[in-house]
Design a protein around this motif. Structure first.
Motif, PDB file in Angstrom:
ATOM      1  N   ILE A 261      30.155  38.097  41.698  1.00 42.74           N
ATOM      2  CA  ILE A 261      31.315  38.689  41.030  1.00 42.74           C
ATOM      3  C   ILE A 261      32.521  38.572  41.951  1.00 42.74           C
ATOM      4  CG2 ILE A 261      32.234  40.735  39.886  1.00 42.74           C
ATOM      5  CD1 ILE A 261      29.665  39.621  38.625  1.00 42.74           C
ATOM      6  N   ASP A 262      33.571  37.937  41.467  1.00 37.41           N
ATOM      7  CA  ASP A 262      34.750  37.698  42.292  1.00 37.41           C
ATOM      8  C   ASP A 262      35.555  38.978  42.489  1.00 37.41           C
ATOM      9  OD1 ASP A 262      36.243  36.025  43.869  1.00 37.41           O
ATOM     10  OD2 ASP A 262      36.534  34.513  42.310  1.00 37.41           O
ATOM     11  N   HIS A 263      36.632  38.879  43.259  1.00 36.99           N
ATOM     12  CA  HIS A 263      37.460  40.039  43.574  1.00 36.99           C
ATOM     13  C   HIS A 263      38.339  40.419  42.381  1.00 36.99           C
ATOM     14  CE1 HIS A 263      39.534  36.328  44.744  1.00 36.99           C
ATOM     15  NE2 HIS A 263      40.656  36.915  44.357  1.00 36.99           N
ATOM     16  N   GLY A 264      38.758  41.677  42.356  1.00 43.22           N
ATOM     17  CA  GLY A 264      39.596  42.188  41.283  1.00 43.22           C
ATOM     18  C   GLY A 264      39.525  43.698  41.228  1.00 43.22           C
ATOM     19  N   ASP A 265      40.202  44.288  40.281  1.00 42.89           N
ATOM     20  CA  ASP A 265      40.182  45.734  40.103  1.00 42.89           C
ATOM     21  C   ASP A 265      38.774  46.173  39.709  1.00 42.89           C
ATOM     22  OD1 ASP A 265      40.461  48.071  37.827  1.00 42.89           O
ATOM     23  OD2 ASP A 265      41.839  48.360  39.506  1.00 42.89           O
ATOM     24  N   PRO A 266      38.202  47.182  40.391  1.00 42.13           N
ATOM     25  CA  PRO A 266      36.817  47.563  40.112  1.00 42.13           C
ATOM     26  C   PRO A 266      36.564  47.939  38.655  1.00 42.13           C
ATOM     27  CG  PRO A 266      37.566  48.578  42.145  1.00 42.13           C
ATOM     28  CD  PRO A 266      38.763  47.938  41.521  1.00 42.13           C
ATOM     29  N   ALA A 267      37.481  48.680  38.047  1.00 40.87           N
ATOM     30  CA  ALA A 267      37.295  49.083  36.658  1.00 40.87           C
ATOM     31  C   ALA A 267      37.280  47.873  35.732  1.00 40.87           C
ATOM     32  CB  ALA A 267      38.399  50.059  36.240  1.00 40.87           C
ATOM     33  N   VAL A 268      38.149  46.901  36.016  1.00 39.17           N
ATOM     34  CA  VAL A 268      38.191  45.684  35.209  1.00 39.17           C
ATOM     35  C   VAL A 268      36.905  44.883  35.392  1.00 39.17           C
ATOM     36  CG1 VAL A 268      39.390  43.490  34.854  1.00 39.17           C
ATOM     37  CG2 VAL A 268      40.708  45.581  35.244  1.00 39.17           C
ATOM     38  N   LEU A 269      36.438  44.790  36.618  1.00 33.85           N
ATOM     39  CA  LEU A 269      35.207  44.045  36.880  1.00 33.85           C
ATOM     40  C   LEU A 269      34.015  44.672  36.173  1.00 33.85           C
ATOM     41  CD1 LEU A 269      35.617  43.276  40.700  1.00 33.85           C
ATOM     42  CD2 LEU A 269      36.079  41.760  38.766  1.00 33.85           C
ATOM     43  N   LEU A 270      33.918  46.001  36.220  1.00 32.77           N
ATOM     44  CA  LEU A 270      32.824  46.682  35.515  1.00 32.77           C
ATOM     45  C   LEU A 270      32.906  46.428  34.013  1.00 32.77           C
ATOM     46  CD1 LEU A 270      32.552  50.105  37.391  1.00 32.77           C
ATOM     47  CD2 LEU A 270      30.829  48.311  37.296  1.00 32.77           C
TER      48      LEU A 270
END
Length: 642
Positions: free
Chosen positions: A602-611
């Motif tokens: 899973i690449d980097h990004g906002d945690p809520a968006v990634l979830l």
């Protein structure tokens, strides 16, 4: 205010850097530093270490023919200037954001990122492999490892040095190791004499004179040995290089890493040398930004801030993080039990141990970036009746897996592992995500693992783990949870028991209705509860991955039409797998939907968006359950994980 960057605007690749004069290089350093500071202030990221590597980065790209010459950056969070100078300046404002630049070197991001480095102490091994690869292919290129930020404390770096200075196929490979020493407290003063001697020892005259003397004295072994010892001691009086010479490297330095007039000719000299070279460069974290120079730790990885003002404490105190809850528990338990000792592999601030260090200095042990040692060290303490608590990021425990198995679990030693940063970590991306700890811990005999769902549960889980005999891991995520008051008590959780947090109101066996039970592991309990309200599902907070609460799993399986497991960890081999294994052992056939992190990085990004992208927010959980079990209706399957 946007400051002009006339030189930097002309830099499209390192070839443009190689065309600059020495005065222009100095101006470029000023522009890169300003550009870096302004952008990191807008996005957040690693600041202090990158401010310290500006001149070193410019000098390396000016002297070496990158990307044909290989630069391998250790502790990859010091590569922001490198990214800016290698064609990524326009994308730099997207740093650590979804779809933007990574905060670390990535091979698929740029040909100038020759090796992915985010965990420390890997650069010398990788650069040596590249050097030997070039040698075997008959190619002439330079391979440079830039190591620093504490990475030389790890055993892997010394393993590589031990291998790098020895002959391969009859000759020592052409390898340059640059030690970016940014811990000024352990470095000798860098002055004109040191600079002169370092440049002298890097030049061809010194090398030629040294070899000629060897030839002259070769027929008089006692004199040759005397000369060798004299040279070694003479160098040792002005440079701390004897240990690197013993590894077979020609040691040069230390030199001022912010002085381009010293760096450029030094690197030019070393570029012409054959074999294994070691350059000791001294830099200052936060260099050029007074606030970061004064407090490099605070500015190591700041969030967004105003460079003109600096870091400001928020007017309203934020919710305590899981890390802070751990730190408070550690202090409280240490006050109650003199046998407690705290161990960290160079993550005092990140693991919440600053206060523990202040209050219990004799029981605080920072072993440096040496995760393997940290685990075996804890095992040794446990053998003497102490109660070690190892505070370690989930992703860093991966580096000590053999020690976890052989030195702790196999001997059933009483060690608690506090696994911070479990699950997704947002801007740091795949290299720092704690995606695999459930899978790799639960398969080890004697190991136990707890997955607290909020801050209060974390404190109870830590107390439970501490008072249990044998090795136990407690995993918890980065940042804050729901804000549950943790308190200061030492309450425990019944060992191996979960608890039902919501009961479905659907009657068993009701025609057309399917009773769903959600088994949640960790903080995903809360989006599971939100989804369950819409689906009228039962929700269990499982609390333990190992031992799994088999009685609760069986009860839910017999009273519901389908089970759903949810975890912020890899699905393969994870907590959901523990549930299906138990059902198989019981001979129960009930459909199981396993939700968790997919089988990809899973690449980097906002945690809520990634979830959300992984389907692990409330909407995603509801959607997955609806599609599988509710709409359209499906026939009850008779296989596990159907």
């Amino acid at each position: 205010m946007t400051l002009p960057t006339p030189l930097l605007d002309r830099i499209q690749s390192p070839a443009d850097v190689r065309a600059l004069s020495r005065p222009e290089l100095k101006q470029l350093a000023t522009e890169v530093r300003d550009y870096l500071l302004r952008n990191v202030a807008r996005t957040g990221g690693h600041l202090s270490s990158n401010l310290g590597t500006v001149e070193l980065t410019i000098a390396l790209h000016h002297v070496f023919d990158t990307p044909d010459d290989r630069l391998v950056w250790d502790v990859g969070h010091q590569t922001y200037p490198h990214k800016i100078l290698t064609g990524r300046k326009e994308r730099f404002p997207t740093l650590r954001q979804a779809g933007g630049l990574s905060g670390f070197p990535k091979r698929d991001e740029s040909e100038y990122d020759t090796f992915g480095t985010a965990h420390s102490s890997t650069s010398i091994s990788a650069a040596l492999g590249m050097a030997l690869g070039a040698q075997l292919k008959g190619e002439s290129r330079h391979c440079v490892a830039i190591i620093g930020d504490g990475a030389m404390t790890a055993g892997m770096a010394f393993e590589a040095l031990n291998n790098g200075g020895m002959p391969h196929a009859g000759r020592v490979p052409n390898l340059l190791v640059v030690l970016n020493d940014n811990d000024m407290s352990i470095s000798p003063p860098v002055g004109a004499l040191n600079k002169y001697l370092a440049r002298l020892m890097s030049g061809r005259f010194y090398a030629a004179a040294r070899e000629s003397a060897k030839q002259v004295l070769r027929n008089a072994p006692p004199l040759l040995e005397l000369a060798r010892r004299f040279e070694e001691h003479a160098k040792g009086m002005v440079v701390p290089g004897t240990i690197f010479e013993e590894f077979g490297f020609n040691y040069v330095g230390p030199i001022d890493g912010h002085d381009l007039d010293a760096l450029v000719p030094m690197l030019e000299n070393l570029r012409e040398r054959k074999g294994a070279q070691f350059l000791h460069v001294v830099t200052k974290k936060g260099y050029g930004y007074k606030l970061a120079e004064a407090d490099p730790i605070a500015y190591h990885g700041p969030g967004k801030f105003d460079p003109a003002v600096g870091l400001v404490k928020p007017a309203v105190a934020p919710k305590p993080t899981f890390t802070q809850v751990f730190g408070q528990w550690l202090c409280d338990m240490a006050a109650a039990d003199m046998k407690l000792v705290g161990i960290t592999p160079a993550m005092r601030e990140g693991s919440g141990m600053v206060e523990f260090h202040k209050r219990f200095p004799a029981r605080y042990h920072d072993v440096g970036i040496a995760e393997q040692h940290a685990v075996t060290f804890a095992g040794g303490m446990a053998c003497e009746g102490l109660k070690p608590v190892v505070a370690i990021y989930s992703t860093f425990l991966q580096r000590a897996y053999d020690q976890l198995i052989h030195d702790v679990a196999l001997q059933n030693l009483d060690v608690v592992f506090a696994l911070d940063r479990a699950g997704l970590v947002g801007a740091d991306g795949a290299t720092h995500a704690g995606a695999y700890d459930i899978a790799f811990v639960r398969c080890i005999p004697n190991m136990a693992m707890l997955t607290p769902s909020d801050e209060a549960e974390l404190r109870r889980a830590l107390t439970t783990a501490y008072r249990h005999g044998g090795p136990v891991a407690v995993r918890y995520p980065r940042g804050s949870g729901i804000g549950a008051e943790a308190g200061r008590e030492f309450d425990e959780i019944e060992w191996g028991k979960g608890v039902v947090r919501r009961e479905s109101t659907l009657a068993e066996g009701r025609p057309g209705a399917r009773r769903i039970a959600i088994l949640a592991f960790g903080t995903l309990l809360h989006p599971a509860l939100a989804a369950a309200e819409k689906l009228d599902a039962t929700v269990a907070d499982m609390r333990f991955v190992k031992p799994i609460d088999g009685a609760l799993v069986e009860q839910l399986a017999r009273s519901h039409d389908a089970l759903v497991t949810i975890e912020e960890g890899c699905v393969m081999g994870g907590a959901g797998s523990a549930v299906t294994e138990h059902l198989n052992a019981l001979g129960l056939t009930v459909p199981v939907l396993q939700l968790g992190l997919p089988d990809r990085f899973i690449d980097h990004g906002d945690p809520a968006v990634l979830l959300s992208q992984c389907g692990l927010d409330a909407a995603g959980i509801e959607r997955a359950i609806t599609e599988r079990f509710i709409s359209p209706p499906t026939t009850l399957r008779t296989v596990v994980n159907g």
